[in-house]
Design an enzyme around this catalytic site. Structure first.
Site, PDB file in Angstrom:
ATOM      1  N   ASP A 166       0.887  -1.160   0.000  1.00  0.00           N
ATOM      2  CA  ASP A 166       0.000   0.000   0.000  1.00  0.00           C
ATOM      3  C   ASP A 166       0.919   1.203   0.000  1.00  0.00           C
ATOM      4  O   ASP A 166       1.780   1.336   0.888  1.00  0.00           O
ATOM      5  CB  ASP A 166      -0.862   0.043   1.266  1.00  0.00           C
ATOM      6  CG  ASP A 166      -1.997  -0.963   1.259  1.00  0.00           C
ATOM      7  OD1 ASP A 166      -2.032  -1.819   0.361  1.00  0.00           O
ATOM      8  OD2 ASP A 166      -2.844  -0.889   2.163  1.00  0.00           O
ATOM      9  N   HIS A 216       4.528  -7.492  -0.039  1.00  0.00           N
ATOM     10  CA  HIS A 216       4.114  -8.710  -0.730  1.00  0.00           C
ATOM     11  C   HIS A 216       4.858  -8.818  -2.063  1.00  0.00           C
ATOM     12  O   HIS A 216       5.317  -7.817  -2.610  1.00  0.00           O
ATOM     13  CB  HIS A 216       2.608  -8.696  -0.945  1.00  0.00           C
ATOM     14  CG  HIS A 216       1.823  -8.653   0.338  1.00  0.00           C
ATOM     15  ND1 HIS A 216       1.073  -9.709   0.799  1.00  0.00           N
ATOM     16  CD2 HIS A 216       1.697  -7.670   1.278  1.00  0.00           C
ATOM     17  CE1 HIS A 216       0.504  -9.389   1.956  1.00  0.00           C
ATOM     18  NE2 HIS A 216       0.872  -8.147   2.265  1.00  0.00           N
ATOM     19  N   SER A 256       8.314   3.829   4.724  1.00  0.00           N
ATOM     20  CA  SER A 256       9.550   3.633   3.986  1.00  0.00           C
ATOM     21  C   SER A 256       9.266   3.623   2.492  1.00  0.00           C
ATOM     22  O   SER A 256       8.264   4.157   2.048  1.00  0.00           O
ATOM     23  CB  SER A 256      10.239   2.347   4.431  1.00  0.00           C
ATOM     24  OG  SER A 256      11.588   2.362   4.066  1.00  0.00           O
TER      25      SER A 256
END
Length: 260
Positions: A86, A142, A226
């Site tokens: 995200d 992911h 990050s």
């Protein structure tokens, strides 16, 4: 005032000792008292969390939270590449023959970012994509593709801010920050997944077991916001036409297609 304090704490702290102290606090039981205000200030989506806000015992646990099943839908098209996080897609562009990329008007070196001449040669004249995670984002990472991990290595020590201002005014943040690089061999070529720390040394934890990665499967997580940099070999990847930067994106959404 509280929001300003959080921004100072998360986005500006980069010294070894101050970061270490803040890291210890975030993992301490005392930090549970700021969990509700943090969730409120950063407008976390509590409906998709696996637990209620009151169930997170530390601030760190809130940062690395997991989501309810089916909160993210993975694009399963055979030729799709999906977002690993995200995030906000901040920049997309070509990697020059000289290994340089231009991000927010600043030149970065893929050679310096990867720190490996043999690996570097695969990505010259390829494509890069930069995805920035703010403190409000879901922090699990992911896999964007199906493939096999051929190499994983760690570089850098300090971590400076990697938000929009950090990219524009920082000193080679993407190439100097603490980072964990995973190279994946796929059916169409290699992809390098560069996980760049924003603050706290060793703030990136890998979670996948073995060498096989499944598209959409969890592979790591960040503590605090990050950046992830994706690198694709030449003539192997085409960006989704509808993407215009900056672009909000979620895990599993299609970011492009592969060329075999």
């Amino acid at each position: 005032m509280i929001q300003g304090l959080y921004r100072l704490m998360i986005e500006l702290t980069n010294g070894k000792w101050t970061s270490s102290l803040l890291r210890r606090f975030a993992r301490s039981r005392a930090s549970r008292f700021v969990v509700p205000s943090f969730a409120r200030i950063y407008q976390l989506n509590v409906d998709e969390m696996e637990k209620s806000v009151s169930e997170y015992p530390t601030l760190h646990d809130l940062f690395v939270r997991t989501l309810k099943n089916e909160s993210r839908v993975i694009d399963r098209s055979e030729d799709s590449v999906v977002s690993p996080v995200d995030a906000v897609i901040e920049d997309i562009g070509p990697i020059k023959e000289t290994s340089e990329i231009l991000v927010k008007g600043k030149t970065y070196s893929i050679e310096e970012m990867l720190g490996d001449q043999e690996v570097l040669s695969k990505y010259l004249n390829g494509t890069y994509m930069i995805l920035y995670l703010s403190p409000s984002h879901y922090h699990r990472i992911h896999s964007p593709v199906d493939g096999t991990v051929t190499k994983q290595w760690t570089l850098g020590a300090k971590s400076y801010p990697v938000n929009k201002l950090g990219l524009k005014y920082g000193v080679r943040t993407l190439a100097k920050n603490y980072r964990v690089i995973t190279e994946v061999k796929t059916s169409f070529g290699h992809v390098a997944i560069v996980k760049v720390g924003a603050m706290f040394v060793n703030s990136i934890e890998t979670t996948h077991k073995g060498s096989e990665l499944e598209k959409g499967g969890e592979m790591a997580y960040f503590s605090f916001g990050s950046t992830v940099v994706l690198l694709f070999e030449k003539n192997t990847f085409q960006v989704e036409a509808a993407i215009q930067t900056p672009k909000d994106i979620k895990v599993g959404e299609k970011i492009g297609v592969i060329h075999k």
